[in-house]
Design a protein around this motif. Structure first.
Motif, PDB file in Angstrom:
ATOM      1  N   ASP A   1       4.187  -5.104  21.602  1.00 17.07           N
ATOM      2  CA  ASP A   1       4.596  -4.469  20.137  1.00 17.07           C
ATOM      3  C   ASP A   1       3.739  -4.387  18.956  1.00 17.07           C
ATOM      4  N   SER A   2       2.575  -4.849  19.299  1.00 19.91           N
ATOM      5  CA  SER A   2       1.191  -4.662  18.656  1.00 19.91           C
ATOM      6  C   SER A   2       0.991  -3.155  18.409  1.00 19.91           C
ATOM      7  N   ASP A   3       1.147  -2.700  17.387  1.00 19.34           N
ATOM      8  CA  ASP A   3       1.135  -1.096  17.336  1.00 19.34           C
ATOM      9  C   ASP A   3       1.098  -0.756  15.759  1.00 19.34           C
ATOM     10  N   VAL A   4       1.101   0.593  15.605  1.00 21.98           N
ATOM     11  CA  VAL A   4       1.172   1.012  14.083  1.00 21.98           C
ATOM     12  C   VAL A   4       2.768   1.817  13.997  1.00 21.98           C
ATOM     13  N   TYR A   5       3.278   1.200  12.948  1.00 22.61           N
ATOM     14  CA  TYR A   5       5.014   1.961  12.776  1.00 22.61           C
ATOM     15  C   TYR A   5       4.923   2.648  11.603  1.00 22.61           C
ATOM     16  N   LYS A   6       5.700   3.824  11.645  1.00 16.29           N
ATOM     17  CA  LYS A   6       5.833   4.843  10.663  1.00 16.29           C
ATOM     18  C   LYS A   6       7.216   5.153  10.292  1.00 16.29           C
TER      19      LYS A   6
ATOM     20  N   VAL B   1       0.862  -1.224  -0.193  1.00 19.42           N
ATOM     21  CA  VAL B   1       0.058   0.066   0.119  1.00 19.42           C
ATOM     22  C   VAL B   1       0.912   1.305   0.055  1.00 19.42           C
ATOM     23  N   PRO B   2       0.791   2.132  -0.983  1.00 20.98           N
ATOM     24  CA  PRO B   2       1.719   3.263  -1.028  1.00 20.98           C
ATOM     25  C   PRO B   2       1.203   4.221   0.135  1.00 20.98           C
ATOM     26  N   ALA B   3       2.254   4.614   0.896  1.00 15.49           N
ATOM     27  CA  ALA B   3       1.975   5.407   1.936  1.00 15.49           C
ATOM     28  C   ALA B   3       2.813   6.702   1.684  1.00 15.49           C
ATOM     29  N   LEU B   4       2.158   7.685   1.290  1.00 11.50           N
ATOM     30  CA  LEU B   4       3.125   8.761   0.967  1.00 11.50           C
ATOM     31  C   LEU B   4       2.592  10.069   1.543  1.00 11.50           C
TER      32      LEU B   4
ATOM     33  N   ASP C   1       2.369   7.682   6.057  1.00  9.66           N
ATOM     34  CA  ASP C   1       1.215   7.400   6.269  1.00  9.66           C
ATOM     35  C   ASP C   1       0.322   6.516   5.574  1.00  9.66           C
ATOM     36  N   PRO C   2      -0.302   5.488   6.056  1.00  4.96           N
ATOM     37  CA  PRO C   2      -0.854   5.349   7.301  1.00  4.96           C
ATOM     38  C   PRO C   2       0.141   4.564   8.127  1.00  4.96           C
TER      39      PRO C   2
END
Length: 399
Positions: free
Chosen positions: A117-122, A17-20, A137-138
């Protein structure tokens, strides 16, 4: 993401998924938007980034950063947070500029995964240009899971034939090979295990190569232990508790039954304890506790012997009615008591010097035996006198 890195962390849902975002032509693209990995394993989260090549005005990039868990609207940079020291590491390849664009790659490795560690990483790329912070993002959602064993019964005609399935809350990528352990010993391979499961046996599963990361044990309940409190003699009217305990996984359900007659019983209570606030004489009897899980069931028995004083004391004669002189007649005294009562006989309310027995026989009754009789029952828990009975002795006529 290549197969090697996918296998390392058991990744799932590999959706590119492009995350830009940022400005203009700056872009960050993650190899997958969702990652699923086993607790205790190692996982790699990778991305590529690109920005325009402006020749001599090309920005000097600062080391890229991975972050998560925004706190007070300020992101937590993983490599700078003590909670992640030794737990995460990042590596980036060289930046290549071809044509009018520059490209780079970065990977975040998280070792010995924890549930937390279950989380959203950016991923964030910072440059020396004004406002030159670019965040992808996301981000990537990481789900840390344990293996679980799902239980089912495929044959309705045979309730002991069991199917066990090894699974996680999210599918693991790469079609991993599962291994089963029976009583701790390595056994069959495959996502399913079918067979008859006996009491005391336990099962778990793991992914090949990660045998230490096993699922929680699943096992049939062992024969439960049943106890009565207080122990020893139980007196009518006292408080009594029957307790049942059994070791089982999945968690067990407890049911108490009282045996009515022969093979018949009645369901009394759901739960590991059966409480009599004021136990009655009618509560005497045999009870059993049934422990049930998805796998099978087990039970154990206990008997309540109620102790109580005499009740329903009564007296009768055999034969009854008028009794001719010289005939045989037996007086009987009966009473419901536990322990058994001792009996004392009375005539016209005066104690008789008879042996303290439940019956008294006149082998040849005489006129002087005529009168009103009664008995008295007694044990350590109480005493009770009977009704009265009149022994009518008729004289034999002599001509």
């Amino acid at each position: 993401m290549n197969l090697r890195s996918a296998a390392r962390g058991f990744l799932a849902f590999l959706l590119s998924v492009p995350a830009l975002q940022g400005n203009g032509d700056w872009r960050v693209t993650y190899s997958s938007s969702n990652v699923c990995a086993l607790r205790g394993a190692t996982v790699d989260i990778s991305c590529t980034y690109e920005y325009p090549d402006n020749g001599p005005y090309r920005p000097n990039t600062v080391k890229p950063l991975w972050f998560t868990k925004a706190s007070n609207y300020q992101p937590i940079v993983l490599e700078h947070d003590t909670e992640y020291t030794g737990h995460v590491e990042s590596s980036c390849g060289e930046v290549n500029c071809t044509g009018a664009r520059c490209h780079g790659t970065c990977t975040l490795r998280i070792k010995d995964l924890r549930q937390s560690d279950s989380d959203v990483y950016k991923f964030r790329l910072t440059t020396n240009q004004p406002g030159g912070e670019y965040t992808g993002d996301p981000g990537v959602t990481l789900s840390v899971t344990d293996l679980q064993v799902k239980v089912s019964f495929p044959d309705p005609t045979d309730p002991t034939w069991t199917k066990l399935e090894c699974h996680s809350m999210c599918g693991l990528a790469g079609d991993p090979r599962y291994i089963w352990f029976k009583n701790g010993k390595k056994g069959r391979q495959g996502v399913n295990y079918k067979g008859h499961i006996q009491s005391g046996e336990n099962y778990s599963c793991a992914v090949e190569g990660y045998e230490r990361l096993r699922s929680p044990l699943v096992y049939a309940p062992k024969t439960p232990s049943v106890t009565v409190s207080p122990s020893g003699e139980i007196k009518e009217g006292s408080s009594v508790t029957l307790s049942c305990s059994g070791d089982a996984n999945p968690a067990a359900n407890y049911t108490w039954f009282k045996v009515i007659k022969g093979p018949f019983s009645t369901n009394l209570n759901q739960g590991p304890k059966l409480v009599f606030k004021q136990i009655l004489r009618s509560d005497s009897g045999q009870y059993y506790c049934l422990v049930q899980t998805e796998l099978r069931q087990a039970s154990n028995w206990i008997t309540i012997h109620m102790k109580y004083g005499p009740k329903h004391t009564s007296v009768c004669s055999d034969p009854s009615g008028e009794i001719e002189e010289g005939s045989s007649v037996t007086l009987s005294c009966s009473s419901d008591a536990n322990p058994a009562a001792e009996y004392t006989w009375f005539k016209i309310n005066q104690p008789l010097l008879w042996e303290p027995s439940q019956r008294h026989t006149f082998p040849s009754v005489r006129p002087e035996d005529r009168g009103t009789y009664g008995c008295h029952a007694e044990n350590k828990y109480g005493q009770l006198s009977s009704n009265s009975i009149f022994l009518n002795v008729t004289c034999e006529l002599t001509i």
